[in-house]
Design an enzyme around this catalytic site. Structure first.
Site, short mmCIF file in Angstrom:
data_model
loop_
_atom_site.label_atom_id
_atom_site.label_comp_id
_atom_site.label_asym_id
_atom_site.label_seq_id
_atom_site.Cartn_x
_atom_site.Cartn_y
_atom_site.Cartn_z
N ASP A 14 -4.97 -0.26 -7.35
CA ASP A 14 -6.37 0.12 -7.57
C ASP A 14 -6.50 1.52 -8.16
OD1 ASP A 14 -7.33 -2.27 -6.54
OD2 ASP A 14 -7.36 -1.51 -4.48
N ARG A 94 -9.60 7.47 6.16
CA ARG A 94 -10.47 7.66 4.99
C ARG A 94 -11.29 8.95 5.02
NH1 ARG A 94 -7.03 4.82 2.80
NH2 ARG A 94 -7.50 2.73 2.05
N ASP A 123 -14.02 0.61 2.83
CA ASP A 123 -13.55 1.93 2.42
C ASP A 123 -14.54 2.65 1.52
OD1 ASP A 123 -11.29 1.85 3.95
OD2 ASP A 123 -10.04 0.96 2.39
N SER A 172 -2.72 -7.03 -0.45
CA SER A 172 -3.26 -5.69 -0.58
C SER A 172 -2.92 -4.94 0.71
CB SER A 172 -4.78 -5.75 -0.77
OG SER A 172 -5.33 -4.49 -0.50
N1 ARG Z 1 -10.22 -4.02 7.32
C1 ARG Z 1 -9.62 -2.75 7.56
C2 ARG Z 1 -10.64 -1.66 7.46
O1 ARG Z 1 -11.67 -1.84 6.91
C3 ARG Z 1 -8.41 -2.49 6.71
C4 ARG Z 1 -8.61 -2.30 5.24
C5 ARG Z 1 -7.32 -2.14 4.57
N2 ARG Z 1 -7.38 -1.96 3.17
C6 ARG Z 1 -6.58 -2.58 2.30
N3 ARG Z 1 -6.69 -2.30 1.04
N4 ARG Z 1 -5.70 -3.47 2.69
O2 ARG Z 1 -10.42 -0.58 7.96
#
Ligand code: ARG
Length: 395
Positions: A14, A94, A123, A172
């Site tokens: 990404d 984050r 995110d 991912s």
């Molecule tokens: N669902 C989790 C969260 O929102 C993990 C997200 C992980 N991101 C990824 N690109 N795999 O915190």
């Protein structure tokens, strides 16, 4: 080109694609920042990748210590598991990444803040809210703004000679010291068992035939020693990740409610988080009163929900932290856990603040608890309930 964007850069699909988009479609110079929160990537390789993509400047910030002390430790104190399952590994990292980007943004006098999040995930919320809480600069999110999908991204990457590793083609991934999140690909079939190649931290085959034991010592709600060794916070988490991972512990597979309303199937590897939160909440039950236990679990849930939802910067989070910190003064002691064949069980706990009293609780001879006192208490306790039922019976 006078427009300059700063981008939180992981070196993955990404954010690599986003560098090129910012340069080509948005006509901007790009400064990249990689924040090390224990994802275990080779920072030199990432810097080289950024250079190759033609960024004006690349920064690498080691934020591991801060990640543990200011984000992971508060989450342990809050027994934080979103929807009772997810330890918030990504959600905690984050806001810290965004803050570090903001610090450099000031120095670099950029004209925009950028991230590589899609419009489907959580995110974007965490980045946007933290960015907007600390700056008035516009936010650019090319993947969201241009409605890009993964296939298009992979094609775009290929066209621009961006190398993508083989795991990223299947799933991912987002990982840091606190956990590894695996999404996408075959996992999007919610009924399909995750293939074993999804897992790297947790052993799923040929597990030991004997149990192992893990002893965690807490001081005021945070872990200070493990198996009798005083370790610094980073090493302590790494140690447990390894030991529990080898014992097959820490895989989480659940359906998660995202902030934007989508339900997603999420798979995680979180050996240290699983053990530490289990141990911490067990110890709390021993040292807190029943009233503290009942109320704190509401606060814990609210804390987890806020942080998951990208509202780390909301004043309520700090308000809750103040309460939680107050409750941690007596959360000191040791918890012993048995790890065996992928299962985890607390098998012992002790604390100088323990409210458990053998003399009171024992069914054996010599208990100091006068059973006769219970009769009157029970009568008053159940008075309204029994009265209501008496009335019903009369009818
Ligand atoms: N669902 C989790 C969260 O929102 C993990 C997200 C992980 N991101 C990824 N690109 N795999 O915190």
């Amino acid at each position: 080109m006078s427009k300059k964007a700063i981008l939180a850069f992981s070196g993955g699909l990404d954010t690599s694609v986003v560098v090129k988009y910012l340069q080509e479609k948005y006509n901007m110079d790009v400064v990249t920042v990689t924040v090390d929160v224990g994802q275990g990537d080779d920072q030199k390789k990432i810097a080289a990748k950024a250079k190759k993509l033609g960024v004006k400047k690349h920064y690498n910030v080691d934020a591991k210590k801060e990640f543990v002390s200011d984000f992971i430790f508060p989450s342990i104190k809050a027994n934080s598991l979103y929807q009772k399952k997810y330890c918030l590994a990504t959600a905690l990292a984050r806001p810290l990444i965004a803050k570090k980007v903001l610090e450099i943004a000031k120095k670099e006098k950029v004209t925009a803040l950028a991230h590589g999040c899609s419009g489907k995930g959580n995110d974007q919320v965490r980045f946007d809210v933290t960015f907007s809480s600390g700056s008035n600069l516009p936010i650019i999110a090319p993947i969201r703004d241009l409605n890009l999908d993964r296939k298009t991204e992979l094609q775009f990457a290929k066209k621009h000679g961006i190398k993508i590793d083989s795991v990223a083609k299947k799933f991912s991934i987002d990982q840091n010291l606190w956990g590894r999140a695996i999404e996408g690909g075959v996992l999007e079939d919610a009924y399909k068992e995750p293939p074993s190649d999804a897992f790297i931290w947790v052993k799923t085959k040929n597990l030991a035939t004997n149990p192992s034991y893990l002893k965690i010592q807490f001081e005021k709600g945070v872990p200070v020693a493990v198996d009798g060794k005083n370790l610094n916070p980073i090493s302590l988490i790494e140690y447990i990740n390894k030991k529990a991972g080898v014992a097959g512990i820490g895989i989480v597979d659940h359906i998660e409610d995202r902030v934007v309303g989508i339900k997603s199937r999420e798979v995680y590897e979180t050996p240290a988080a699983t053990c530490l939160i289990e141990a911490h909440s067990d110890l709390e039950k021993m040292v807190h009163t029943k009233h503290e236990n009942k109320f704190k679990s509401l606060v814990d849930d609210e804390w987890s929900w806020l942080v998951y939802s990208g509202l780390w910067e909301d004043p309520l989070r700090k308000d809750l932290d103040a309460f939680i910190d107050q409750t941690q003064k007596r959360v000191s002691g040791t918890v012993k856990m048995r790890l065996y064949n992928g299962s985890l069980r607390v098998v012992g706990r002790k604390s100088k603040y323990s409210l458990y009293s053998y003399k009171v609780a024992t069914y054996g001879k010599g208990s100091t608890f006068d059973q006769k006192l219970a009769k009157g208490f029970v009568e008053l306790w159940g008075m309204q309930s029994t009265e209501a039922n008496k009335l019903q019976r009369k009818r």
